[in-house]
Structure formats: structure tokens, C-alpha cells
Scaffold this active site. Structure first.
Site, mmCIF file in Angstrom:
data_model
loop_
_atom_site.group_PDB
_atom_site.id
_atom_site.type_symbol
_atom_site.label_atom_id
_atom_site.label_comp_id
_atom_site.label_asym_id
_atom_site.label_seq_id
_atom_site.Cartn_x
_atom_site.Cartn_y
_atom_site.Cartn_z
ATOM 1 N N LEU A 266 0.950 -1.093 -0.326
ATOM 2 C CA LEU A 266 -0.224 -0.150 -0.004
ATOM 3 C C LEU A 266 0.992 1.501 0.148
ATOM 4 C CD1 LEU A 266 -3.377 0.989 1.947
ATOM 5 C CD2 LEU A 266 -1.480 2.659 2.624
ATOM 6 N N TYR B 41 -5.934 1.004 -9.002
ATOM 7 C CA TYR B 41 -5.135 0.981 -6.616
ATOM 8 C C TYR B 41 -5.032 0.036 -6.576
ATOM 9 C CZ TYR B 41 -4.507 2.190 -2.464
ATOM 10 O OH TYR B 41 -4.000 2.573 -0.709
ATOM 11 N N GLN C 49 1.876 1.842 -3.417
ATOM 12 C CA GLN C 49 1.190 2.364 -4.234
ATOM 13 C C GLN C 49 0.718 4.195 -4.247
ATOM 14 O OE1 GLN C 49 0.788 1.362 -6.833
ATOM 15 N NE2 GLN C 49 -1.327 2.613 -7.545
ATOM 16 N N GLU C 50 0.465 3.784 -2.629
ATOM 17 C CA GLU C 50 0.294 5.585 -1.893
ATOM 18 C C GLU C 50 1.047 6.810 -2.504
ATOM 19 O OE1 GLU C 50 -2.067 6.949 -1.137
ATOM 20 O OE2 GLU C 50 -3.699 4.872 -0.619
ATOM 21 N N SER C 51 2.771 6.398 -1.667
ATOM 22 C CA SER C 51 3.905 7.643 -1.933
ATOM 23 C C SER C 51 4.954 7.012 -2.443
ATOM 24 C CB SER C 51 3.875 8.014 -0.331
ATOM 25 O OG SER C 51 4.446 7.042 0.263
#
Length: 461
Positions: A325, A435, A328-330
Site C-alpha cells: 500500500l 489502485y 502505491q500511495e507515496s
């Protein structure tokens, strides 16, 4: 071209696009367009003939606009004799495509039947993609085959549609030749590179493992990367806080400075340079461009391991899921901030951070703490765990909730019981669909890196 642009504007609800496009043909028509846009049902009820080419287009625009708001009402209109006989096959197919797409985005059981009224050769790529999704929910493998066959070459070569075409061929197989064709398609994409590539691996009876690493960069390759002026400018800009400028400089050096961009070996050396300097975003993005090999330690790095792994284990989360996660997020940027205000490593929204802090007893939480590494990880993992528990341990549903809020996945799980990959492919929001697939694919790869053991994406789905 003008009418085509007007159709897209009608479907997406952009009146200015429609009036601009039609105005190029005849400025006097813009008033009629505004009438159609505001009251498509009334316009269609009052219009009894569509014999002139421009009138056919006006009616088509009205049906598209109606379909965007109410697919069922548009389908009822399309059932009327005057539109069945007066519109061309192309016009009818396009409208049915919009109706089917809108119904599919609402997860309607009628979507597949709506699409069946259209001739595939007239449907644009996006409508064909939604036709496949609707057919998957309906279990209509024949429709999956027809829609994927009608796609243009660029769309058809997307791993998603290669995978589902292979599955449809296997489901509809009448001979060993059909099954062999399906196997060939799966073999063509099977790897650890992404969601459907991993599913193809498992369908072929293999597990997700860490590929053999490429030979490390030579001293000469490393020296060339260090001496690359554009890469040096990029790293300097990033060090002094000009992240976006530094990223643009890096991307130019890697992708555009020469035709086709850097070759695999130079990409490997450039990615290593970024990794050494803790620039995980450019490390990952550069390594992902290699085609001849996969350097997993670059693509799936493990920064902050001493903070992420113990925290995940403490609250009962799979560390690979947390890493998947965050990646993918940052891309592991501490000060990352999205356009909607999500912040830090795990991209937590301010309201979510406050709510989660209260839930876990962090009474002294202040908004600016969200950029603190440990605080962000604590709150982000707590929220992910709450979402996972709320969805009975379902990783896809929890990931969807993390991205789109918990309410939407609750509604998206209504309807027929389908395999999780079909559910994920039918997520109505493009961003959330992408996502969820990437987080779950990342998770399987991170689990392979962390444990050194074979992994299964399907088990996590």
C-alpha cells in the site's frame, strides 16, 4: 470529428465541449444543443422523425445524454420503433454502448443485455472494455470473446484483456486447439510484473517467486550514471526541496534524452543510484522500465523496515500488505501530499487521521504530526486494520475502502457472487480499480521478497 467530440461531451456532462464542437459546424445549432442537454427526455418525446443527418445526430446526442443519467430510460427509448428504424446501425450501436457502459458502471445486472444490442465493430475501446467487465459479472464468456476480438490492437494487447480472453477461450473451449490457444496467451504475459501477469502465472500452475536478479551494474555503468549531468541536476533539485522539478529532470534523462530512452543496463544503474540516495520514487519508477529483466530489490525496496514490520505485526497486519500500500500511495516519500490533501507515507486524509487517532486513543494528536514518519505509519496502519476488520479480512475490499472510503465498497459488493478478480475489474472508479489491483499485486511481490517463499495472489484475493 465534431460530432464525435459532441458525443463524448454529452456522455461526460460537459456542455461547453458539446456546444463548442457543434458550433464549429453551425453556430445556430448551439441553442438546440442546450435544450437537448438540459431536457433530453422531453426533446426525444417531442421528436418523431430523424431523417436528416444532422437530426439523427441531435437525436443520438439526446439518447446519449439520457443514458448518462438513466440507462434504463434510454434503453426504453431505444426500444421505440422510430429510433430502431430511423437511426443508422452505427448510431444505435454507439448509444447502446453508452447505455451498457453506464449500466455496467452502476453494476447493473442489465448491462450485459444492453451491450448485446450493439454491433461490436462500432464500439470505441472504452465501451468494449466495459462490455467485457459486464460480461464477466454475468458469466457470459462468449461475450468476452466477442468484445476482446473487436478491440483495436493496442487495447487488445493490454494484459487485462489478454488474460480475460484466455479465460474465456478456456471456458468456451471445444477442442485441444482452443485450450492450447488459451495457454499460449497466458504464457505470453505470465510473470511477476503486475496483477494479471501474476494471475496468469497461477493459472499455469506456478507460484509468485523472486526472479533471478540481473548481474549488478559494472563500475563503468555506475560511473556513467554518476556522471550523467541530468541525473545530477535532478538529485540536486530534490535535495534542496524542488521535488517536482527534480522528477521532471530525472524523467527527461531516463525517457526522453535519446530516442526510446535508456536501455535496460543503464536503467539498472540509474535506479541503483536513486536507491543509494534514498530517492525511492525514481528508484522504483526507473527500475520498472526494464523489459529484459526484473530487479526486485529495486522495484520492491524495503525502506523503514525497522518501523513498518514491527508495527504491522503488532496489530495483526501482513507487513507485505502495508508495504504494497505504501509503495502505491507515496513511493515512500515522507512529505508526499495529494491534490485532495492526503499526506505522508500512507497518504492519510486529515479527517481520517483525526478519527483514527481518537479510535486508537492517541488523544494528543495534532494535524502537523501526520508528516512524522512513525505517527503516519501508526495512524495509516491502524486505519487499514480497521478497514480490514470491517470487511472480514478481505484485502481487496479494505484496499478499495482505503482509497475510496468505506461506503463505496459496501455498495460495490452487492450483486452476484463472482471471483475476486472479476469484482476488482468491475470497480466503477478507474483510479480505485487500478489502485486495488496494484496494491494486491505489490503485496504478493513484497511477500516473496520478505519471506523468500513462493506466494499466491489468488489467496490474497
Amino acid at each position: 470529428v465534431a460530432w464525435q467530440r459532441a458525443r463524448i461531451g454529452m456522455e461526460t456532462g460537459r456542455l461547453s465541449v458539446v456546444t463548442q464542437a457543434v458550433g464549429l459546424l453551425n453556430p445556430d445549432w448551439t441553442h438546440k444543443i442546450k435544450t437537448i442537454f438540459s431536457s433530453p427526455a422531453r426533446y426525444l418525446d417531442e421528436k418523431h422523425t430523424a431523417l436528416l443527418p444532422r437530426t439523427k445526430e441531435f437525436v443520438t446526442l439526446g439518447l446519449i445524454r439520457l443514458a448518462a443519467d438513466s440507462p434504463a430510460d434510454a434503453a426504453e427509448q431505444m426500444g421505440r420503433l422510430r429510433w430502431r428504424t430511423q437511426l443508422t446501425q452505427e448510431e444505435r450501436s454507439y448509444v447502446w454502448g453508452v447505455i451498457g457502459k453506464r449500466a455496467a458502471q452502476r453494476l447493473s445486472d442489465e448491462a450485459s443485455a444492453y451491450f448485446a444490442n450493439a454491433q461490436d465493430s462500432y464500439l470505441p475501446a472504452e465501451q468494449l472494455e466495459w462490455k467485457v467487465r459486464a460480461a464477466l459479472r454475468a458469466g457470459n464468456w462468449k461475450q468476452v470473446l466477442d468484445a476482446t476480438a473487436a478491440m483495436d490492437e493496442t487495447t487488445r494487447l493490454d494484459p487485462a484483456w489478454i488474460y480475460w480472453r484466455a479465460r474465456a477461450l478456456m471456458a468456451e473451449a471445444r477442442s485441444d486447439t482452443d485450450r492450447a490457444q488459451a495457454t499460449t496467451l497466458l504464457e505470453g504475459i505470465a510473470s511477476v510484473r503486475g496483477f494479471y501477469e501474476q494471475l496468469a502465472l497461477e493459472d499455469l500452475g506456478r507460484s509468485i517467486t523472486v526472479p533471478e536478479p540481473p548481474p549488478p551494474p559494472t563500475d563503468q555503468e555506475r560511473d556513467e550514471a554518476r556522471q550523467n549531468a541530468a541525473l545530477a541536476r535532478s538529485q540536486y533539485a530534490i535535495r534542496i526541496g524542488l521535488r517536482s522539478e527534480g522528477d521532471r529532470e530525472w524523467n527527461y534523462a531516463v525517457r526522453l534524452h535519446e530516442p526510446g530512452g535508456m536501455d535496460d543496463r543503464r536503467l539498472l544503474a540509474a535506479a541503483e543510484l536513486a536507491c543509494e540516495r534514498g530517492d525511492w520514487k525514481n528508484c522504483i519508477n526507473t527500475s520498472e522500465r526494464t523489459r529484459g529483466f526484473i530487479a526486485m530489490t529495486q522495484r520492491f525496496p524495503l525502506p523503514l523496515r525497522e518501523a513498518v514490520v514491527p508495527r504491522a505485526q503488532q496489530i495483526g497486519l501482513d507487513p507485505a500488505y502495508v508495504y504494497g500500500l505504501i509503495r502505491q500511495e507515496s513511493r515512500f516519500l515522507m512529505d508526499a501530499r495529494s491534490g485532495v490533501g492526503a499526506s505522508g507515507l500512507m497518504q492519510v486524509m486529515p479527517a481520517t487521521a483525526r478519527w483514527t487517532a481518537r479510535k486508537i486513543g492517541m488523544d494528543d494528536f495534532k494535524p502537523n504530526q501526520i508528516y512524522d514518519r512513525d505517527t503516519n505509519i501508526t495512524i495509516g496502519t491502524a486505519y487499514l486494520k480497521l478497514a480490514l476488520d470491517d470487511f472480514a479480512g478481505s484485502m481487496p475490499l479494505a484496499a478499495a475502502a482505503y482509497n475510496a472510503g468505506p461506503g463505496r465498497p459496501r455498495s460495490w459488493r452487492n450483486g452476484p457472487v463472482v471471483e475476486a478478480a472479476i469484482w476488482a475489474e468491475n470497480i466503477p472508479f478507474n483510479e480505485t480499480r487500478d489502485y486495488v489491483k496494484k496494491v494486491l499485486s505489490n503485496t504478493a511481490n513484497y511477500a516473496a521478497v520478505l519471506t523468500g517463499k513462493p506466494q499466491s495472489l489468488k489467496a490474497r484475493l
